[in-house]
Design a protein around this motif. Structure first.
Motif, short mmCIF file in Angstrom:
data_model
loop_
_atom_site.label_atom_id
_atom_site.label_comp_id
_atom_site.label_asym_id
_atom_site.label_seq_id
_atom_site.Cartn_x
_atom_site.Cartn_y
_atom_site.Cartn_z
N LYS A 82 41.97 13.34 55.39
CA LYS A 82 43.31 13.79 55.03
C LYS A 82 44.27 13.75 56.22
CE LYS A 82 41.95 16.72 51.21
NZ LYS A 82 41.96 18.06 50.65
N SER A 83 44.43 12.59 56.81
CA SER A 83 45.33 12.33 57.94
C SER A 83 45.04 13.23 59.14
CB SER A 83 46.80 12.46 57.53
OG SER A 83 47.16 13.80 57.32
N ARG A 84 43.78 13.57 59.31
CA ARG A 84 43.35 14.32 60.49
C ARG A 84 42.08 13.69 61.04
NH1 ARG A 84 44.66 19.19 57.42
NH2 ARG A 84 46.55 20.04 58.32
N VAL A 85 41.91 13.78 62.33
CA VAL A 85 40.66 13.38 62.96
C VAL A 85 39.85 14.64 63.13
CG1 VAL A 85 39.60 12.36 65.00
CG2 VAL A 85 41.77 11.49 64.18
N VAL A 86 38.66 14.67 62.52
CA VAL A 86 37.79 15.84 62.60
C VAL A 86 36.65 15.50 63.54
CG1 VAL A 86 36.36 17.45 61.31
CG2 VAL A 86 38.40 16.48 60.24
N VAL A 87 36.55 16.25 64.62
CA VAL A 87 35.52 16.05 65.63
C VAL A 87 34.53 17.20 65.51
CG1 VAL A 87 35.08 15.84 68.09
CG2 VAL A 87 37.17 14.91 67.13
N THR A 88 33.25 16.89 65.24
CA THR A 88 32.23 17.91 65.04
C THR A 88 31.19 17.81 66.15
OG1 THR A 88 32.53 17.69 62.66
CG2 THR A 88 30.57 18.84 63.41
N CYS A 89 30.95 18.92 66.82
CA CYS A 89 29.92 18.99 67.86
C CYS A 89 28.57 19.04 67.17
CB CYS A 89 30.12 20.22 68.73
SG CYS A 89 28.86 20.44 69.98
N MET A 90 27.65 18.16 67.57
CA MET A 90 26.33 18.11 66.95
C MET A 90 25.42 19.23 67.44
SD MET A 90 26.72 15.54 65.00
CE MET A 90 25.26 14.67 64.53
N ALA A 91 25.78 19.89 68.54
CA ALA A 91 24.94 20.96 69.09
C ALA A 91 25.22 22.29 68.40
CB ALA A 91 25.17 21.08 70.59
N CYS A 92 26.50 22.65 68.28
CA CYS A 92 26.83 23.97 67.73
C CYS A 92 27.53 23.91 66.38
CB CYS A 92 27.68 24.75 68.72
SG CYS A 92 29.32 24.08 68.98
N GLY A 93 28.00 22.74 65.97
CA GLY A 93 28.67 22.61 64.68
C GLY A 93 30.15 22.93 64.72
N TYR A 94 30.71 23.18 65.87
CA TYR A 94 32.12 23.51 66.00
C TYR A 94 32.97 22.30 65.61
CZ TYR A 94 36.51 25.02 68.17
OH TYR A 94 37.82 25.37 68.40
N ARG A 95 33.99 22.53 64.81
CA ARG A 95 34.86 21.45 64.34
C ARG A 95 36.25 21.63 64.94
NH1 ARG A 95 32.98 21.22 58.12
NH2 ARG A 95 31.04 20.14 58.57
N ARG A 96 36.76 20.54 65.41
CA ARG A 96 38.11 20.52 65.96
C ARG A 96 38.89 19.48 65.19
NH1 ARG A 96 41.32 23.70 69.17
NH2 ARG A 96 42.81 22.35 70.17
N ARG A 97 40.10 19.82 64.77
CA ARG A 97 40.92 18.92 63.96
C ARG A 97 42.18 18.54 64.74
NH1 ARG A 97 38.61 22.85 61.24
NH2 ARG A 97 37.33 22.34 59.43
N TYR A 98 42.43 17.25 64.79
CA TYR A 98 43.61 16.73 65.46
C TYR A 98 44.42 15.93 64.44
CZ TYR A 98 40.79 17.60 69.62
OH TYR A 98 40.00 18.18 70.57
N PRO A 99 45.74 16.00 64.50
CA PRO A 99 46.54 15.18 63.59
C PRO A 99 46.37 13.70 63.91
CG PRO A 99 47.95 16.32 65.16
CD PRO A 99 46.56 16.83 65.36
N LEU A 100 46.28 12.91 62.87
CA LEU A 100 46.08 11.47 63.05
C LEU A 100 47.38 10.81 63.52
CD1 LEU A 100 44.06 9.19 62.77
CD2 LEU A 100 44.77 8.92 60.41
N TYR A 101 48.49 11.26 62.97
CA TYR A 101 49.79 10.73 63.34
C TYR A 101 50.63 11.84 63.92
CZ TYR A 101 48.28 7.06 60.23
OH TYR A 101 47.56 6.07 59.63
N ARG A 102 51.35 11.52 64.97
CA ARG A 102 52.23 12.50 65.57
C ARG A 102 53.63 12.27 65.02
NH1 ARG A 102 51.85 13.97 71.76
NH2 ARG A 102 49.91 14.73 70.91
N ASN A 103 54.30 13.33 64.55
CA ASN A 103 55.65 13.21 64.02
C ASN A 103 56.62 12.84 65.13
OD1 ASN A 103 54.66 13.94 61.56
ND2 ASN A 103 55.22 16.09 61.78
N LYS A 104 57.45 11.83 64.88
CA LYS A 104 58.44 11.42 65.86
C LYS A 104 59.76 12.12 65.54
CE LYS A 104 56.32 7.01 66.76
NZ LYS A 104 56.48 5.58 66.80
N PRO A 105 60.41 12.71 66.55
CA PRO A 105 61.68 13.42 66.28
C PRO A 105 62.84 12.51 65.99
CG PRO A 105 61.09 13.58 68.61
CD PRO A 105 60.00 12.81 67.92
#
Length: 105
Positions: A82-105
């Motif tokens: 859903k237009s996000r990059v989801v990075v999951t740590c394989m050791a602890c399962g922590y998920r970090r979500r980054y926007p795929l596209y950055r809004n331009k002003p």
């Protein structure tokens, strides 16, 4: 006046050391992953001690929960959802979500 210059010199040296430690972490990983995790921990401590921000490109190379060094496919799983990059740590399962596209002003 000398203390101000000394502080900026220390911060510059600390920034260089942080970058060097991340380079060493990438070299150590195939041989011994524990060493690479130790390099990340040392880099974090140096950055906190000298009160410098971790560079943007290095912030995404370790887990914010367990401080594990990220190697794609081995210690981290990267997915697009859903237009996000989801990075999951394989050791602890922590998920970090980054926007795929950055809004331009």
């Amino acid at each position: 006046m000398a203390k101000r210059h000394q502080r900026s010199d220390r911060r510059q040296i600390a920034g260089e050391r942080v970058r060097i430690l991340f380079i060493q972490a990438s070299r150590f990983f195939p041989e011994n992953p524990v060493w690479s995790d130790r390099c990340v921990a040392l880099a974090r401590r140096i950055a906190m001690k000298e009160r410098i921000r971790m560079p943007h490109e290095l912030r995404r190379q370790f887990c914010r929960s367990c401080y594990r060094f990220f190697v794609p496919g081995v210690t981290v799983q990267t997915r697009i959802h859903k237009s996000r990059v989801v990075v999951t740590c394989m050791a602890c399962g922590y998920r970090r979500r980054y926007p795929l596209y950055r809004n331009k002003p």
